[in-house]
Design a protein around this motif. Structure first.
Motif, PDB file in Angstrom:
ATOM      1  N   GLU A 105     -19.089  35.112 -84.290  1.00 45.27           N
ATOM      2  CA  GLU A 105     -19.531  33.846 -84.882  1.00 45.27           C
ATOM      3  C   GLU A 105     -20.982  33.616 -84.503  1.00 45.27           C
ATOM      4  O   GLU A 105     -21.347  33.709 -83.335  1.00 45.27           O
ATOM      5  CB  GLU A 105     -18.689  32.688 -84.326  1.00 45.27           C
ATOM      6  CG  GLU A 105     -17.291  32.602 -84.881  1.00 45.27           C
ATOM      7  CD  GLU A 105     -17.251  32.090 -86.307  1.00 45.27           C
ATOM      8  OE1 GLU A 105     -18.121  31.278 -86.666  1.00 45.27           O
ATOM      9  OE2 GLU A 105     -16.353  32.531 -87.062  1.00 45.27           O
ATOM     10  N   PHE A 106     -21.843  33.327 -85.457  1.00 48.66           N
ATOM     11  CA  PHE A 106     -23.169  32.858 -85.074  1.00 48.66           C
ATOM     12  C   PHE A 106     -23.524  31.594 -85.831  1.00 48.66           C
ATOM     13  O   PHE A 106     -22.998  31.318 -86.896  1.00 48.66           O
ATOM     14  CB  PHE A 106     -24.247  33.926 -85.219  1.00 48.66           C
ATOM     15  CG  PHE A 106     -24.002  34.922 -86.313  1.00 48.66           C
ATOM     16  CD1 PHE A 106     -23.427  36.156 -86.003  1.00 48.66           C
ATOM     17  CD2 PHE A 106     -24.322  34.642 -87.626  1.00 48.66           C
ATOM     18  CE1 PHE A 106     -23.188  37.075 -86.999  1.00 48.66           C
ATOM     19  CE2 PHE A 106     -24.085  35.563 -88.618  1.00 48.66           C
ATOM     20  CZ  PHE A 106     -23.509  36.790 -88.320  1.00 48.66           C
ATOM     21  N   GLU A 107     -24.423  30.853 -85.214  1.00 43.94           N
ATOM     22  CA  GLU A 107     -24.722  29.517 -85.720  1.00 43.94           C
ATOM     23  C   GLU A 107     -25.683  29.580 -86.905  1.00 43.94           C
ATOM     24  O   GLU A 107     -26.575  30.420 -86.959  1.00 43.94           O
ATOM     25  CB  GLU A 107     -25.351  28.668 -84.612  1.00 43.94           C
ATOM     26  CG  GLU A 107     -24.372  28.308 -83.511  1.00 43.94           C
ATOM     27  CD  GLU A 107     -23.205  27.465 -84.027  1.00 43.94           C
ATOM     28  OE1 GLU A 107     -23.459  26.525 -84.801  1.00 43.94           O
ATOM     29  OE2 GLU A 107     -22.056  27.773 -83.657  1.00 43.94           O
ATOM     30  N   PHE A 108     -25.466  28.705 -87.849  1.00 43.48           N
ATOM     31  CA  PHE A 108     -26.387  28.584 -88.968  1.00 43.48           C
ATOM     32  C   PHE A 108     -27.058  27.224 -88.890  1.00 43.48           C
ATOM     33  O   PHE A 108     -26.536  26.297 -88.295  1.00 43.48           O
ATOM     34  CB  PHE A 108     -25.630  28.656 -90.292  1.00 43.48           C
ATOM     35  CG  PHE A 108     -25.163  30.031 -90.634  1.00 43.48           C
ATOM     36  CD1 PHE A 108     -25.983  30.881 -91.353  1.00 43.48           C
ATOM     37  CD2 PHE A 108     -23.910  30.460 -90.240  1.00 43.48           C
ATOM     38  CE1 PHE A 108     -25.550  32.141 -91.674  1.00 43.48           C
ATOM     39  CE2 PHE A 108     -23.481  31.728 -90.565  1.00 43.48           C
ATOM     40  CZ  PHE A 108     -24.298  32.575 -91.279  1.00 43.48           C
ATOM     41  N   ALA A 125     -24.875  25.963 -92.986  1.00 40.13           N
ATOM     42  CA  ALA A 125     -23.632  26.164 -92.259  1.00 40.13           C
ATOM     43  C   ALA A 125     -22.416  25.740 -93.063  1.00 40.13           C
ATOM     44  O   ALA A 125     -21.334  26.280 -92.889  1.00 40.13           O
ATOM     45  CB  ALA A 125     -23.673  25.390 -90.947  1.00 40.13           C
ATOM     46  N   HIS A 126     -22.636  24.766 -93.953  1.00 33.09           N
ATOM     47  CA  HIS A 126     -21.493  24.309 -94.739  1.00 33.09           C
ATOM     48  C   HIS A 126     -21.238  25.185 -95.955  1.00 33.09           C
ATOM     49  O   HIS A 126     -20.235  25.053 -96.613  1.00 33.09           O
ATOM     50  CB  HIS A 126     -21.705  22.853 -95.189  1.00 33.09           C
ATOM     51  CG  HIS A 126     -21.223  21.883 -94.158  1.00 33.09           C
ATOM     52  ND1 HIS A 126     -22.054  21.002 -93.518  1.00 33.09           N
ATOM     53  CD2 HIS A 126     -19.997  21.689 -93.635  1.00 33.09           C
ATOM     54  CE1 HIS A 126     -21.362  20.301 -92.650  1.00 33.09           C
ATOM     55  NE2 HIS A 126     -20.106  20.699 -92.697  1.00 33.09           N
ATOM     56  N   GLY A 176     -20.294  31.054 -93.955  1.00 29.91           N
ATOM     57  CA  GLY A 176     -19.987  31.284 -92.551  1.00 29.91           C
ATOM     58  C   GLY A 176     -20.431  32.678 -92.159  1.00 29.91           C
ATOM     59  O   GLY A 176     -20.790  33.500 -93.005  1.00 29.91           O
ATOM     60  N   ALA A 198     -18.625  35.114 -91.000  1.00 26.98           N
ATOM     61  CA  ALA A 198     -17.711  36.139 -91.497  1.00 26.98           C
ATOM     62  C   ALA A 198     -18.042  36.495 -92.936  1.00 26.98           C
ATOM     63  O   ALA A 198     -18.095  37.674 -93.308  1.00 26.98           O
ATOM     64  CB  ALA A 198     -16.276  35.651 -91.387  1.00 26.98           C
ATOM     65  N   GLN A 254     -12.701  23.739 -99.127  1.00 23.37           N
ATOM     66  CA  GLN A 254     -13.901  22.995 -99.539  1.00 23.37           C
ATOM     67  C   GLN A 254     -13.505  21.782-100.373  1.00 23.37           C
ATOM     68  O   GLN A 254     -14.138  20.727-100.313  1.00 23.37           O
ATOM     69  CB  GLN A 254     -14.841  23.891-100.343  1.00 23.37           C
ATOM     70  CG  GLN A 254     -15.339  25.115 -99.594  1.00 23.37           C
ATOM     71  CD  GLN A 254     -16.238  24.763 -98.416  1.00 23.37           C
ATOM     72  OE1 GLN A 254     -16.337  23.610 -98.023  1.00 23.37           O
ATOM     73  NE2 GLN A 254     -16.872  25.774 -97.834  1.00 23.37           N
ATOM     74  N   ARG A 292     -12.409  18.976 -98.203  1.00 18.25           N
ATOM     75  CA  ARG A 292     -13.580  18.315 -97.631  1.00 18.25           C
ATOM     76  C   ARG A 292     -14.225  17.390 -98.657  1.00 18.25           C
ATOM     77  O   ARG A 292     -14.575  16.255 -98.373  1.00 18.25           O
ATOM     78  CB  ARG A 292     -14.589  19.368 -97.167  1.00 18.25           C
ATOM     79  CG  ARG A 292     -15.761  18.768 -96.382  1.00 18.25           C
ATOM     80  CD  ARG A 292     -16.994  19.625 -96.451  1.00 18.25           C
ATOM     81  NE  ARG A 292     -16.741  21.002 -96.067  1.00 18.25           N
ATOM     82  CZ  ARG A 292     -16.679  21.410 -94.800  1.00 18.25           C
ATOM     83  NH1 ARG A 292     -16.854  20.547 -93.833  1.00 18.25           N
ATOM     84  NH2 ARG A 292     -16.453  22.665 -94.516  1.00 18.25           N
ATOM     85  N   LYS A 298     -12.955  27.783 -89.381  1.00 19.48           N
ATOM     86  CA  LYS A 298     -14.180  28.505 -89.766  1.00 19.48           C
ATOM     87  C   LYS A 298     -15.094  27.619 -90.597  1.00 19.48           C
ATOM     88  O   LYS A 298     -16.309  27.656 -90.462  1.00 19.48           O
ATOM     89  CB  LYS A 298     -13.803  29.735 -90.582  1.00 19.48           C
ATOM     90  CG  LYS A 298     -13.416  30.916 -89.729  1.00 19.48           C
ATOM     91  CD  LYS A 298     -13.821  32.221 -90.386  1.00 19.48           C
ATOM     92  CE  LYS A 298     -13.369  33.393 -89.546  1.00 19.48           C
ATOM     93  NZ  LYS A 298     -11.982  33.778 -89.834  1.00 19.48           N
ATOM     94  N   LYS A 299     -14.486  26.809 -91.458  1.00 22.79           N
ATOM     95  CA  LYS A 299     -15.286  25.948 -92.332  1.00 22.79           C
ATOM     96  C   LYS A 299     -15.599  24.622 -91.660  1.00 22.79           C
ATOM     97  O   LYS A 299     -16.059  23.678 -92.304  1.00 22.79           O
ATOM     98  CB  LYS A 299     -14.535  25.682 -93.636  1.00 22.79           C
ATOM     99  CG  LYS A 299     -14.288  26.922 -94.453  1.00 22.79           C
ATOM    100  CD  LYS A 299     -15.524  27.340 -95.174  1.00 22.79           C
ATOM    101  CE  LYS A 299     -15.337  28.706 -95.797  1.00 22.79           C
ATOM    102  NZ  LYS A 299     -16.599  29.335 -96.122  1.00 22.79           N
ATOM    103  N   ARG A 300     -15.279  24.524 -90.387  1.00 21.74           N
ATOM    104  CA  ARG A 300     -15.560  23.311 -89.598  1.00 21.74           C
ATOM    105  C   ARG A 300     -15.003  22.048 -90.232  1.00 21.74           C
ATOM    106  O   ARG A 300     -15.637  21.001 -90.269  1.00 21.74           O
ATOM    107  CB  ARG A 300     -17.066  23.138 -89.391  1.00 21.74           C
ATOM    108  CG  ARG A 300     -17.635  24.229 -88.523  1.00 21.74           C
ATOM    109  CD  ARG A 300     -19.057  24.463 -88.887  1.00 21.74           C
ATOM    110  NE  ARG A 300     -19.415  25.830 -88.532  1.00 21.74           N
ATOM    111  CZ  ARG A 300     -20.469  26.124 -87.798  1.00 21.74           C
ATOM    112  NH1 ARG A 300     -21.236  25.180 -87.354  1.00 21.74           N
ATOM    113  NH2 ARG A 300     -20.750  27.374 -87.539  1.00 21.74           N
TER     114      ARG A 300
END
Lengths: 300, 411
Positions: A134-137, A142-143, A146, A148, B253, B256, B281-283
């Motif tokens: 996992e890495f941050e965007f 980020a929305h 992802g 992956a 999505q 959301r 994963k999609k927070r």
């Protein structure tokens, strides 16, 4: 707009997986006019091998990305061996037989491999570790995408470019193209056709295994049956793009993935399959040979 | 053609007649059925199924005044594991009751009959039980068979208490006032999930997903109904997802976008694990609640860390009640095996039936049915009493949450 982009990235991700698997179908079909129904099973076996290898590596204390690379390499080698063996025992003996015979043989191999994994492993779903780091965007990215998804897109793009380069510029690629155009003529000019066919199966299996590893760590679970649905979808993608045509398979995969994602997003996810296959029917009505396929004259 | 169909009809009628006879007779004398150890001294009693107590009374005179309780359910066939635990437990308990003086001073006779979970056999069983003077029936097991038999019991003013028929309309449509059950109906689970989401979690906008299967969609539909009836929250999304699909990110999505504050999912653990994994994963950090199809080790294994905080409804844990532990142990001592499915509910039905007869002081229908609805009784599934529909109050589902890798009861 953000919602549209979210759906777009989701569709692109699954589309590129479909494309990876569809390439195997389309390459084999292009050369020996066989629909290799056991191809989805190779994808499934790739995922299983990666799961086993990553389990072992985790015990030995490896971490994250190194497991992913190593598991993928082993899975690819293993799947390639399966692909080669599959062709050797199920299709080569039927080379001169009517076209229906290898098709039945392919369906048989598919059932065999599924049940083999069912018995040798388990009928249950197995958890697949999230190997993709996992890495941050930065917002708002980020929305939309992802890590992956980004990895899946990158890896499949690289694989497809590598495949194109291989077919265009290498000696074996040239031989493959020649065999595709005319198998008898290719044999006459001294191409080892059997070897070319084996290589084709190996390449297809490698791509399927890469797809299996990526999907496994993306959705986090696998079982013996995942190859079936993935195989059907990829086959659809191959037909959509024009079976036997390599850029067509990629395009078909992306069209299928995107139409599924948009159908799920804007209509209803209950009907995403209906919509995906509806697109297939529509395209085949308008272009019977698929998006990029060329109509082949049947010699009677 | 005409002749053929006529003879075919005849043949079928004949076949049914034989089946009916069979299911009637074979049950009465089934010699191979395991006998509780305590019953050894009564081997002389006429029928192996009558567990006449008092050693002084002869079997004949005991039978004249005994209270007959029917036990109907699948005792043979592929669904037999659902019916046998109840039958065996009741045989054991009948002996116990008779050894301690019987009920209302009269011995209890158990009449076990096999319906194989088939509606057409169940009607024969019901007719048979009624004609032999059963005053109360524990059963049937399957919802379909129960429904078929209930009309006959209703005509004959016989109370039936099922340990396992969960089909909601059996009690809710009010057609069978003689029907009671000691298990919660299917819709209670969806209702509980809905209540929990609005009342405890305080969510106002709900997304409902299901896997398009009977079980999952049923749960989702009942939850939706409960949300609509309560009117405290709005269902902003109701959608089926395709089991086995490669990814659910599009639907996530969508959740959301609709601004849902909680997800109610009807289905099994593979899809649930995929959904919670992709939500993470999609927070999309909102509560997720599923039915008892996800409350198990399968979900915990596959979803792993993503399972943390997920809610699931599931049957109340009754194994800690002392009464339950006592009877369970007695069953194990008698039969040498763990009791199977619906054991708890079967024993509870028996206890409720006996208590009702005791309280009513008679086996007459109106009094027994009133006693069932008014008198609270301690059973293996807790303290219960039946509501006006015939559903047991105090029986049902609880909400669990995954905390540190295990399901913990939270409500």
């Amino acid at each position: 707009m953000e919602y549209f982009l979210q759906l777009f990235s989701s569709g692109l991700t699954r589309g590129s997986i479909y494309a990876l698997i569809a390439l195997g179908y389309t390459m084999v079909y292009g050369i020996i006019q066989l629909i290799n129904f056991a191809h989805g099973e190779i994808y499934m076996i790739g995922a299983f091998v990666a799961l086993i290898v990553s389990g072992v590596l985790t015990i030995y204390g490896f971490s994250g990305a190194s497991i992913l690379v190593f598991a993928a390499v082993v899975a690819v080698i293993y799947a390639a061996a399966y692909g080669y063996t599959l062709e050797r025992i199920a299709y080569r003996p039927l080379r001169g037989a009517p076209r229906l015979s290898p098709l039945i043989s392919a369906i048989g191999m598919s059932i065999f491999l599924q049940n083999y994994v069912l018995l040798a492993q388990t009928p249950d779903f197995l958890p697949f570790p999230a190997l993709i780091p996992e890495f941050e965007f930065i917002e708002p990215l980020a929305h939309i995408i992802g890590s992956a998804e980004l990895v899946i897109l990158t890896v499949s793009t690289i694989s497809m470019i590598a495949l194109t380069a291989l077919i265009k510029y290498s000696r074996i690629g040239k031989a493959m193209r020649a065999t595709q155009q005319d198998m008898h003529m290719a044999r006459l000019v001294g191409i080892d056709v059997d070897r070319v066919i084996s290589v084709t199966f190996v390449i297809g299996s490698v791509l399927a295994a890469i797809g299996g590893v990526l999907v496994g760590s993306y959705i986090g679970q696998i079982n013996f049956y995942i190859g079936f649905m993935a195989g059907i979808k990829a086959f659809t993608a191959a037909v959509l793009g024009g079976i036997g045509n390599i850029p067509g398979a990629v395009l078909g995969g992306l069209v299928l993935g995107l139409s599924e994602a948009f159908a799920a997003g804007y209509i209803s996810s209950a009907y995403e399959d209906v919509f995906a296959f509806g697109v297939l029917v529509l395209i085949l009505i308008l272009r019977p040979a698929g998006l990029l396929g060329r109509a082949v004259k049947q010699k009677v | 053609m005409k002749l053929l169909s006529h003879s075919a009809k005849l043949f079928i009628t004949f076949l049914f007649a034989i089946l009916a006879l069979n299911s009637g007779c074979s049950q009465e004398e089934q010699p191979g059925a395991p006998q509780p150890a305590a019953q050894g001294e009564q081997a002389t009693s006429e029928s192996s199924r009558t567990a006449d107590g008092g050693s002084g009374t002869t079997a004949k005179s005991a039978r004249a005044e005994s209270i007959i309780i029917g036990v109907a359910g699948p005792h043979t066939g592929d669904l037999a594991p659902y019916g046998i635990p109840t039958m065996e437990a009741l045989e054991m308990l009948a002996v116990e009751v008779n050894n301690s003086g019987g009920l209302l001073g009269r011995p209890v006779t158990l009449l076990a009959m096999d319906d194989q979970c088939k509606p057409e056999i169940a009607t024969n069983v019901a007719t048979n039980l009624v004609s032999r003077g059963a005053s109360i029936v524990i059963g049937h097991i399957c919802s379909g068979a129960t429904k078929a038999a209930l009309g006959i019991y209703k005509e004959a003013d016989v109370v039936a208490i099922s340990p396992s028929a969960t089909n909601p309309p059996l009690t809710m449509d009010g057609e069978y006032p003689n029907f009671f059950r000691t298990i919660a109906p299917d819709d209670k689970q969806g209702q509980l999930a809905a209540e929990f989401v609005t009342d405890t979690l305080g969510a106002k906008k709900i997304a409902i997903l299901h896997d398009k299967g009977d079980y999952g969609k049923g749960f989702a539909d009942y939850a939706q109904l409960a949300f609509e009836e309560a009117g405290q929250a709005e269902v902003v999304l109701y959608e089926g997802v395709t089991p086995g699909a490669m990814d659910y990110s599009a639907v996530i999505q969508k959740i959301r976008r609709e601004g849902a504050e909680a997800v109610v999912f009807g289905g099994y653990h593979p899809e649930a694990s995929k959904l919670v994994g992709q939500m993470k994963k999609k927070r999309l950090d909102i509560p997720f609640i599923g039915p008892d199809g996800i409350k198990g080790d399968g979900f915990l294994d596959i979803a792993g860390l993503n399972a943390e905080g997920v809610y699931a409804t599931g049957p109340k844990d009754v194994s800690t009640f002392p009464l339950n532990q006592k009877i369970r142990q007695a069953y194990i001592d008698t039969y040498g095996k763990e009791p199977g499915t619906f054991f708890d509910q079967g024993v509870a039905a028996w206890q409720a039936a006996l208590n009702a007869i005791q309280v009513a002081g008679t086996t007459e229908y109106a009094a027994v049915s009133k006693a069932l609805k008014t008198s609270r009784v301690e059973t293996t599934v807790g303290q219960i009493k039946f509501d006006q529909h015939g559903d047991a109050e105090g029986v049902g589902f609880s909400v669990y949450q995954v905390q540190n890798g295990v399901f913990v009861q939270v409500q």
